[in-house]
Write a protein that holds these residues in place. Sequence first.
Motif, PDB file in Angstrom:
ATOM      1  N   SER A  94       0.826  -1.211   0.000  1.00 21.76           N
ATOM      2  CA  SER A  94       0.000   0.000   0.000  1.00 21.76           C
ATOM      3  C   SER A  94       0.859   1.259   0.000  1.00 21.76           C
ATOM      4  O   SER A  94       0.375   2.348  -0.272  1.00 21.76           O
ATOM      5  CB  SER A  94      -0.929  -0.001   1.222  1.00 21.76           C
ATOM      6  OG  SER A  94      -0.162  -0.068   2.415  1.00 21.76           O
ATOM      7  N   ASN A  95       2.143   1.112   0.297  1.00 27.39           N
ATOM      8  CA  ASN A  95       3.075   2.246   0.293  1.00 27.39           C
ATOM      9  C   ASN A  95       4.392   1.796  -0.323  1.00 27.39           C
ATOM     10  O   ASN A  95       5.435   1.792   0.334  1.00 27.39           O
ATOM     11  CB  ASN A  95       3.288   2.754   1.722  1.00 27.39           C
ATOM     12  CG  ASN A  95       4.011   4.079   1.766  1.00 27.39           C
ATOM     13  OD1 ASN A  95       4.106   4.777   0.762  1.00 27.39           O
ATOM     14  ND2 ASN A  95       4.541   4.432   2.921  1.00 27.39           N
ATOM     15  N   GLU A  98       7.988   4.095  -0.478  1.00 26.80           N
ATOM     16  CA  GLU A  98       8.712   4.200   0.785  1.00 26.80           C
ATOM     17  C   GLU A  98       9.257   2.843   1.217  1.00 26.80           C
ATOM     18  O   GLU A  98      10.399   2.744   1.702  1.00 26.80           O
ATOM     19  CB  GLU A  98       7.784   4.764   1.858  1.00 26.80           C
ATOM     20  CG  GLU A  98       8.465   5.028   3.191  1.00 26.80           C
ATOM     21  CD  GLU A  98       7.548   5.698   4.189  1.00 26.80           C
ATOM     22  OE1 GLU A  98       7.653   5.392   5.394  1.00 26.80           O
ATOM     23  OE2 GLU A  98       6.727   6.525   3.755  1.00 26.80           O
ATOM     24  N   ASP A  99       8.481   1.781   1.015  1.00 19.48           N
ATOM     25  CA  ASP A  99       8.925   0.444   1.412  1.00 19.48           C
ATOM     26  C   ASP A  99      10.131  -0.016   0.598  1.00 19.48           C
ATOM     27  O   ASP A  99      11.084  -0.584   1.144  1.00 19.48           O
ATOM     28  CB  ASP A  99       7.779  -0.564   1.251  1.00 19.48           C
ATOM     29  CG  ASP A  99       6.643  -0.321   2.237  1.00 19.48           C
ATOM     30  OD1 ASP A  99       6.863   0.392   3.237  1.00 19.48           O
ATOM     31  OD2 ASP A  99       5.535  -0.828   1.994  1.00 19.48           O
TER      32      ASP A  99
END
Length: 243
Positions: A94-95, A98-99
């Motif tokens: 979902s991100n 950034e991950d």
Amino acid sequence: MNLGRNISYLRKQKKWTQEQFAEEMNVTRQTVSRWESDEITPELSKLVDMSELFACKLDALVKEELSVQKKIYSSVQIRRISAFKMASYVMISSNPEEDAIGYMERWAVNSGFKAAVPQIKCIGWDFPFVSQEQKSRFGMHGYVAACIIPEEFETEYPGVQYLENMEADYAVITIKEPFVQPFERIPNAYKLITEYLQENNFKEKQQDNVISCFEYEYKKGEVTYMDVFVHVDGAPRTKPESI
């Protein structure tokens, strides 16, 4: 009002005189002059025509201060980028941006890459192979983060995929402080590149072993910049350079 300034700014971006723009709009030069001085307001039908002519949203034309773009974006340039190798990692979550970046930062430390390379260059791009169910049901998207690797660097530390990007031509634009308004500034950079390609009869290009588009984030002092690269066809040959 911003409208008059916006009309003048967009006209000059097209390198049109008031007479040339008046001809495009089927009005007199005096009318254009009065629009730009905010002496009169164009009819709605003329505003719609302008937004189409300038490839600009009607709301932005009327309300925003478009000349501020000059402070945010560089001009688009065609650059031939030398071939380079990279260590990459795909993240679907979902991100994902950034991950994936966080994962590569940890890999750089654990593999010894951060200690061996004084200035790390990392790039990223959207990973398109995400199922519709992942997108709609779970709100997941894909992103690839990659560290550019010098020829002399070697490691046996696992966890990444090694890729090579061949020498290729890219249309490049620089964004100043892209994360101040990330959902406006970054997509608009791609829009500006697309407009440049259309105006100069270049085409986006799909090619094996060449990333179609990617982003490179870096800092100069306290200011964050992002270069957006889009692979193009039909560009004049120039001397290869690194990112």
